[in-house]
Design a protein around this motif. Sequence first.
Motif, PDB file in Angstrom:
ATOM      1  N   PHE A 143      44.467  47.120  36.690  1.00  0.00           N
ATOM      2  CA  PHE A 143      43.586  47.512  35.573  1.00  0.00           C
ATOM      3  C   PHE A 143      42.839  46.318  34.990  1.00  0.00           C
ATOM      4  O   PHE A 143      41.990  46.474  34.121  1.00  0.00           O
ATOM      5  CB  PHE A 143      44.407  48.159  34.442  1.00  0.00           C
ATOM      6  CG  PHE A 143      45.343  49.241  34.905  1.00  0.00           C
ATOM      7  CD1 PHE A 143      44.913  50.207  35.816  1.00  0.00           C
ATOM      8  CD2 PHE A 143      46.651  49.300  34.434  1.00  0.00           C
ATOM      9  CE1 PHE A 143      45.782  51.202  36.246  1.00  0.00           C
ATOM     10  CE2 PHE A 143      47.516  50.301  34.861  1.00  0.00           C
ATOM     11  CZ  PHE A 143      47.078  51.240  35.768  1.00  0.00           C
ATOM     12  N   ASP A 144      43.181  45.140  35.437  1.00  0.00           N
ATOM     13  CA  ASP A 144      42.659  43.906  34.836  1.00  0.00           C
ATOM     14  C   ASP A 144      41.469  43.386  35.646  1.00  0.00           C
ATOM     15  O   ASP A 144      41.631  42.873  36.744  1.00  0.00           O
ATOM     16  CB  ASP A 144      43.794  42.867  34.801  1.00  0.00           C
ATOM     17  CG  ASP A 144      43.318  41.532  34.231  1.00  0.00           C
ATOM     18  OD1 ASP A 144      42.145  41.428  33.828  1.00  0.00           O
ATOM     19  OD2 ASP A 144      44.145  40.604  34.200  1.00  0.00           O
ATOM     20  N   LYS A 145      40.303  43.521  35.070  1.00  0.00           N
ATOM     21  CA  LYS A 145      39.078  43.130  35.778  1.00  0.00           C
ATOM     22  C   LYS A 145      39.103  41.668  36.205  1.00  0.00           C
ATOM     23  O   LYS A 145      38.429  41.295  37.161  1.00  0.00           O
ATOM     24  CB  LYS A 145      37.853  43.373  34.872  1.00  0.00           C
ATOM     25  CG  LYS A 145      37.425  44.825  34.785  1.00  0.00           C
ATOM     26  CD  LYS A 145      35.957  44.904  34.361  1.00  0.00           C
ATOM     27  CE  LYS A 145      35.393  46.308  34.475  1.00  0.00           C
ATOM     28  NZ  LYS A 145      35.920  47.225  33.445  1.00  0.00           N
ATOM     29  N   LYS A 146      39.854  40.858  35.499  1.00  0.00           N
ATOM     30  CA  LYS A 146      39.880  39.434  35.821  1.00  0.00           C
ATOM     31  C   LYS A 146      40.889  39.106  36.928  1.00  0.00           C
ATOM     32  O   LYS A 146      40.895  38.014  37.463  1.00  0.00           O
ATOM     33  CB  LYS A 146      40.213  38.615  34.569  1.00  0.00           C
ATOM     34  CG  LYS A 146      39.087  38.662  33.534  1.00  0.00           C
ATOM     35  CD  LYS A 146      39.248  37.587  32.464  1.00  0.00           C
ATOM     36  CE  LYS A 146      40.435  37.850  31.557  1.00  0.00           C
ATOM     37  NZ  LYS A 146      40.233  39.043  30.685  1.00  0.00           N
ATOM     38  N   SER A 147      41.758  40.070  37.241  1.00  0.00           N
ATOM     39  CA  SER A 147      42.767  39.818  38.265  1.00  0.00           C
ATOM     40  C   SER A 147      42.164  39.953  39.657  1.00  0.00           C
ATOM     41  O   SER A 147      41.282  40.773  39.894  1.00  0.00           O
ATOM     42  CB  SER A 147      43.912  40.818  38.118  1.00  0.00           C
ATOM     43  OG  SER A 147      44.753  40.754  39.254  1.00  0.00           O
ATOM     44  N   SER A 188      39.179  49.238  40.782  1.00  0.00           N
ATOM     45  CA  SER A 188      38.531  50.180  39.864  1.00  0.00           C
ATOM     46  C   SER A 188      38.973  51.618  40.103  1.00  0.00           C
ATOM     47  O   SER A 188      38.821  52.470  39.237  1.00  0.00           O
ATOM     48  CB  SER A 188      37.013  50.073  40.006  1.00  0.00           C
ATOM     49  OG  SER A 188      36.634  50.406  41.333  1.00  0.00           O
ATOM     50  N   LYS A 189      39.523  51.896  41.276  1.00  0.00           N
ATOM     51  CA  LYS A 189      39.938  53.274  41.577  1.00  0.00           C
ATOM     52  C   LYS A 189      41.261  53.634  40.899  1.00  0.00           C
ATOM     53  O   LYS A 189      41.608  54.809  40.779  1.00  0.00           O
ATOM     54  CB  LYS A 189      40.084  53.457  43.095  1.00  0.00           C
ATOM     55  CG  LYS A 189      38.760  53.362  43.855  1.00  0.00           C
ATOM     56  CD  LYS A 189      38.891  53.830  45.298  1.00  0.00           C
ATOM     57  CE  LYS A 189      39.917  53.047  46.105  1.00  0.00           C
ATOM     58  NZ  LYS A 189      39.589  51.614  46.235  1.00  0.00           N
ATOM     59  N   SER A 190      42.028  52.633  40.495  1.00  0.00           N
ATOM     60  CA  SER A 190      43.313  52.893  39.871  1.00  0.00           C
ATOM     61  C   SER A 190      43.147  53.017  38.359  1.00  0.00           C
ATOM     62  O   SER A 190      42.737  52.072  37.692  1.00  0.00           O
ATOM     63  CB  SER A 190      44.294  51.762  40.199  1.00  0.00           C
ATOM     64  OG  SER A 190      45.579  52.081  39.701  1.00  0.00           O
TER      65      SER A 190
END
Length: 154
Positions: A79-83, A88-90
Amino acid sequence: MATNYWLFKSEEDVYSIDDLKKEKTTHWEGVRNYQARNFIRDDMKKGDLVLYYHSNCENVGVYGIAEIIKEAYPDFTAFDKKSKYYDSKSKENDPTWFMVDIRFKEKFDNPVYLTDIKSNSKLKNMRLVQRGNRLSVFPVTKTEFDEIVKMSKI
DNA sequence: GCCAACGTTGGC
DNA sequence: GCCAACGTTGGC
């Protein structure tokens, strides 16, 4: 309930058995393969034992043992865009990816190298030595687990 | 639903 | 760095 046995692959320079020993516990993040996800989500139970394997390094092999201390819950790194594990599907209300927590148990005095595993005829059916095996987590039998522990003590 | 292209894993 | 194996993506 019977204990299950697993093998977890980790890259030594990403998260080694020494890192786990130092931190004592960790969450097993970043599994992004459906077959592996199913093992994590459906089959891993508290108290299961894990062979801790180093891949992609000079001496690939099993370096020790860990124990599963928390059963599957959503892998929040998805869920972490920075990871780097962002997906994005989860969705948080319908997660695709899961993780478990493990605790350090033991570092082998003598690591059991892949070459030794390959030359042990008792381990010839192990998923690890079968062609094209690329799963990062998968089950091992009690017999295989015990044999590897035995090899670490020679 | 098929399949080619592409990306990743992982041993060597 | 190379390459085989395999999973995923996307055009049709």
